[in-house]
Scaffold this motif. Structure first.
Motif, mmCIF file in Angstrom:
data_model
loop_
_atom_site.group_PDB
_atom_site.id
_atom_site.type_symbol
_atom_site.label_atom_id
_atom_site.label_comp_id
_atom_site.label_asym_id
_atom_site.label_seq_id
_atom_site.Cartn_x
_atom_site.Cartn_y
_atom_site.Cartn_z
ATOM 1 N N GLY A 1 4.621 33.258 51.280
ATOM 2 C CA GLY A 1 4.624 34.709 51.481
ATOM 3 C C GLY A 1 3.704 35.413 50.504
ATOM 4 N N TRP A 2 3.893 36.735 50.454
ATOM 5 C CA TRP A 2 3.018 37.533 49.599
ATOM 6 C C TRP A 2 3.165 37.165 48.126
ATOM 7 N N GLU A 3 4.374 36.671 47.726
ATOM 8 C CA GLU A 3 4.550 36.342 46.298
ATOM 9 C C GLU A 3 3.583 35.232 45.875
ATOM 10 N N HIS A 4 3.299 34.321 46.795
ATOM 11 C CA HIS A 4 2.336 33.259 46.468
ATOM 12 C C HIS A 4 0.913 33.815 46.392
ATOM 13 N N VAL A 5 0.617 34.753 47.289
ATOM 14 C CA VAL A 5 -0.708 35.386 47.241
ATOM 15 C C VAL A 5 -0.845 36.152 45.928
ATOM 16 N N LEU A 6 0.246 36.848 45.541
ATOM 17 C CA LEU A 6 0.192 37.647 44.317
ATOM 18 C C LEU A 6 0.106 36.766 43.069
ATOM 19 N N LEU A 7 0.535 35.527 43.179
ATOM 20 C CA LEU A 7 0.357 34.597 42.059
ATOM 21 C C LEU A 7 -1.080 34.085 42.044
ATOM 22 N N MET A 8 -1.570 33.774 43.218
ATOM 23 C CA MET A 8 -2.887 33.140 43.354
ATOM 24 C C MET A 8 -4.017 34.129 43.058
ATOM 25 N N LEU A 9 -3.844 35.370 43.518
ATOM 26 C CA LEU A 9 -4.948 36.342 43.442
ATOM 27 C C LEU A 9 -5.363 36.644 41.995
ATOM 28 N N PRO A 10 -4.433 37.056 41.126
ATOM 29 C CA PRO A 10 -4.879 37.343 39.749
ATOM 30 C C PRO A 10 -5.417 36.108 39.026
ATOM 31 N N SER A 11 -4.775 34.948 39.255
ATOM 32 C CA SER A 11 -5.265 33.726 38.597
ATOM 33 C C SER A 11 -6.699 33.439 39.029
ATOM 34 N N CYS B 1 -8.871 35.578 40.290
ATOM 35 C CA CYS B 1 -9.800 36.614 39.802
ATOM 36 C C CYS B 1 -10.140 36.385 38.330
ATOM 37 N N ILE B 2 -9.120 36.076 37.520
ATOM 38 C CA ILE B 2 -9.377 35.845 36.091
ATOM 39 C C ILE B 2 -10.277 34.614 35.927
ATOM 40 N N ALA B 3 -9.945 33.545 36.666
ATOM 41 C CA ALA B 3 -10.730 32.309 36.543
ATOM 42 C C ALA B 3 -12.179 32.539 36.986
ATOM 43 N N VAL B 4 -12.364 33.249 38.094
ATOM 44 C CA VAL B 4 -13.728 33.507 38.575
ATOM 45 C C VAL B 4 -14.493 34.333 37.537
ATOM 46 N N SER B 5 -13.799 35.310 36.921
ATOM 47 C CA SER B 5 -14.464 36.128 35.894
ATOM 48 C C SER B 5 -14.891 35.256 34.708
ATOM 49 N N ILE B 6 -13.996 34.357 34.284
ATOM 50 C CA ILE B 6 -14.326 33.478 33.153
ATOM 51 C C ILE B 6 -15.519 32.594 33.508
ATOM 52 N N LEU B 7 -15.479 32.027 34.708
ATOM 53 C CA LEU B 7 -16.560 31.109 35.089
ATOM 54 C C LEU B 7 -17.870 31.866 35.325
ATOM 55 N N PHE B 8 -17.769 33.112 35.786
ATOM 56 C CA PHE B 8 -18.973 33.935 35.931
ATOM 57 C C PHE B 8 -19.565 34.225 34.548
ATOM 58 N N TRP B 9 -18.689 34.519 33.599
ATOM 59 C CA TRP B 9 -19.117 34.770 32.220
ATOM 60 C C TRP B 9 -19.806 33.527 31.641
ATOM 61 N N GLN B 10 -19.338 32.359 31.992
ATOM 62 C CA GLN B 10 -19.876 31.111 31.456
ATOM 63 C C GLN B 10 -20.865 30.439 32.419
ATOM 64 N N ARG B 11 -21.386 31.180 33.379
ATOM 65 C CA ARG B 11 -22.228 30.560 34.415
ATOM 66 C C ARG B 11 -23.484 29.919 33.826
ATOM 67 N N HIS B 12 -24.057 30.562 32.796
ATOM 68 C CA HIS B 12 -25.269 29.984 32.191
ATOM 69 C C HIS B 12 -24.950 28.674 31.481
ATOM 70 N N PHE B 13 -23.788 28.651 30.822
ATOM 71 C CA PHE B 13 -23.370 27.417 30.136
ATOM 72 C C PHE B 13 -23.155 26.298 31.151
ATOM 73 N N ILE B 14 -22.517 26.633 32.264
ATOM 74 C CA ILE B 14 -22.254 25.613 33.290
ATOM 75 C C ILE B 14 -23.580 25.099 33.851
ATOM 76 N N SER B 15 -24.470 26.019 34.175
ATOM 77 C CA SER B 15 -25.720 25.578 34.811
ATOM 78 C C SER B 15 -26.628 24.853 33.808
ATOM 79 N N ALA B 16 -26.420 25.096 32.508
ATOM 80 C CA ALA B 16 -27.246 24.391 31.508
ATOM 81 C C ALA B 16 -26.950 22.900 31.484
#
Lengths: 250, 334
Positions: free
Chosen positions: B188-198, B200-215
């Motif tokens: 249900g929505w509770e699973h979406v609400l768990l998944m969505l912020p996690s 979003c935070i993870a994507v933001s972290i990986l976007f922040w570290q994108r140069h490190f990853i691609s290096a």
């Protein structure tokens, strides 16, 4: 001015000290296992020494911030490799990471190194489909892209044909004459004598001698350190040698 | 000199972008309307509207987020380990999350709230991340990370098998086994609400570290002069991966193959640059998992099949094809 002061690396390098100035080309020579790469890795910052310090203009660069090293040091590693099926130009774009360049600057610098390293015909080809020597040139181009004031090259001519060996060494000398300090680990002693202002001789982790090629490449040193007898010729243009016998050791 | 980077992405991508959007939209519509051909996106009765809002939409969003998380995690892991066969399970995070969830069910640690199990699962994922950090040592070298991850994954799998073997109730055993193979049924929505912020935070972290990853296209010996605080960046990337994989496991179980296959599908259409690979893998992972769940929903089976079964059925032949293609290319190159 680079000042290497009592640098030691466990089981690889005994205390090493020397100084070098901007504009110089310093050749690091010695047989396999002498500690050449270890010394260069300390200068680059990828290996932390047990003791000692490396001063660049009075600043200890061993603990320097990563961004400081990014702009200061150009490093050609001994065994560069690439882990993606991308084109030469794309790899060069990746090599501009953290340099803070605009896209125009990136474009201009990449065009410049493509010309300098004779890489224009391969610019759009996948790096994985180039020969070993061509890949080596691409890696050298990536490494020298940042125009660092301290250029460190670990056996940069390995795998290159004679033309590109000379081209690369001339380019490194040009960098030095433009104000950089260039340190190159070399196995080819003819090249070392031709292109380096001074040579630092290492053996089994010990610093033996630093001086001009004429001072370092003596018959005694070659026989004692390299265990080869050479016919050698020395004139105002440098040292030329022809190794002719391996000295057996008990 | 022209800029090959701009030319290349403009030349290839538009066809694929169009095809990708059309296919994903088709699967999304089929997903929402599955099981009843009398309504699609515009339900006629209040009951249909409730089914659409409370069951279909959360399921679609959840499966899409799971695909995005696994596709992105797979691309990041393949890039930082420089190994095209690496997949999100290799660092042991998913085993840690699954072990804690199954243990909680076995020992009855759960509170009577929908949040307790997902939160425990995330705690398991974070615990596995902590263990990975300790075992890999402060240097966080790639090979030590890999070995520590494999060890954690093996230990987690062994303990899971032990708990499943000791389960007193055969129905519980069956239910847990199905959950472990991945499913978004009855979420249900509770699973979406768990998944969505996690996510979003993870994507933001990986976007922040994108140069490190691609290096990581360069050899590790060059990292000292590329301008990264290697340890901090590595920890940030691993934490991002933990959030992605942990949230995916607690919300949908262990869905195999998507993390492995999505980056390869992206490479198959000619996208190899690490940064582009990350985001395209996320998008393709999301799209593929929506397609897989649509197939699961439309298949006339007595009991809904786990997602992992379908992903493996489609993923394994794709992997074999890639292997064949790789071998043929190597032979041609030699």
């Amino acid at each position: 001015m680079l000042s290497v002061d009592q640098i030691t690396v466990a089981q690889r390098l005994d205390p090493v000290s020397f100084t070098a100035a901007e504009g110089e080309v310093i050749g690091i020579i010695g047989p396999n296992g002498a500690g050449k790469s270890s010394l260069l890795e300390v200068l680059v910052g990828s290996v932390l020494p047990q003791s000692g310090q490396v001063l660049w203009g009075g600043e200890n660069i061993i603990g320097a911030r990563p961004m400081r090293r990014r702009h200061l040091v150009s490093y050609i590693p001994q065994q560069p490799s690439v882990f993606a099926d991308i084109t030469v130009t794309e790899l060069l774009y990746e090599a501009t990471v953290n340099l803070g360049w605009s896209s125009v600057q990136q474009h201009d610098k990449i065009a410049q190194v493509l010309r300098e390293f004779d890489l224009q015909p391969f610019a759009s080809r996948s790096i994985l489909r180039l020969s070993g020597g061509e890949q080596r040139r691409v890696h050298c181009a990536c490494s020298l892209l940042n125009q660092g004031a301290l250029v460190i090259a670990d056996e940069p001519t390995a795998g290159l044909d004679l033309y590109h060996q000379l081209m690369l060494l001339e380019l490194l000398v040009k960098r030095a004459r433009a104000g950089a300090l260039v340190m190159i680990a070399l196995h080819d002693l003819s090249h070392a004598s031709m292109f380096c202002d001074r040579l630092a001789l290492l053996d089994r982790g010990q610093f033996i001698q630093i001086g001009t090629p004429n001072e370092v490449l003596t018959a005694t040193n070659l026989e004692k350190i390299y265990r080869v007898q050479v016919d050698w010729f020395c004139d105002e243009r440098g040292v030329a040698m022809r190794p002719h016998r391996i000295i057996d050791t008990p | 000199m022209t800029n090959p980077r701009v030319n290349k992405s403009a030349g290839i991508s538009w066809w694929w972008v169009t095809l990708f959007i059309v296919l994903t939209s088709c699967f999304a519509v089929l997903h929402l309307g599955s099981g009843d051909s009398t309504w699609w996106l515009w339900p006629s009765t209040a009951l249909d509207a409730q089914i659409l809002m409370d069951i279909r939409w959360p399921r679609l969003l959840l499966v899409c987020l799971n695909g995005i998380a696994l596709g992105l995690a797979g691309a990041v892991i393949q890039t930082i380990f420089r190994n095209p066969l690496a997949e999100p399970g290799i660092i042991g995070i998913s085993s840690g999350a699954a072990l804690v969830v199954v243990s909680a069910l076995y020992f009855g640690w759960i509170l009577p709230t929908a949040w307790s199990l997902p939160v425990l699962g995330m705690a398991g994922a974070l615990g596995a991340f902590g263990l990975l950090w300790v075992l890999a040592g402060r240097s966080l070298q790639t090979i030590r990370l890999l070995l520590a991850g494999v060890a954690i994954a093996a230990l987690g799998s062994a303990l899971l098998a032990l708990i499943l073997s000791l389960a007193p109730n055969p129905f519980a055993f069956q239910e847990w086994t199905l959950w472990l193979m991945g499913s978004v049924a009855n979420r249900g929505w509770e699973h979406v609400l768990l998944m969505l912020p996690s996510t979003c935070i993870a994507v933001s972290i990986l976007f922040w570290q994108r140069h490190f990853i691609s290096a990581h296209v360069f050899a590790s010996s060059q990292f000292a002069v590329l301008g990264f605080n290697h340890h901090r960046a590595q920890v940030a990337v691993l934490f991002g991966l933990t959030l992605l994989v942990g949230a995916s496991v607690v919300s949908a179980g262990m869905i195999g193959f998507i993390g492995l296959i999505a980056p390869h599908l992206v490479r198959l259409v000619g996208i190899h640059r690490p940064r582009a690979l990350l985001w395209w893998s996320a998008a393709v992972g999301g799209s593929c998992l929506v397609a897989v769940d649509t197939i699961v929903m439309w298949l006339p089976t007595r009991q809904e099949l786990p997602l992992g079964v379908i992903t493996a059925l489609f993923g394994a032949p794709i992997l074999l094809y890639l292997l064949h293609r790789f071998a043929a290319r190597e032979a041609g190159h030699a």
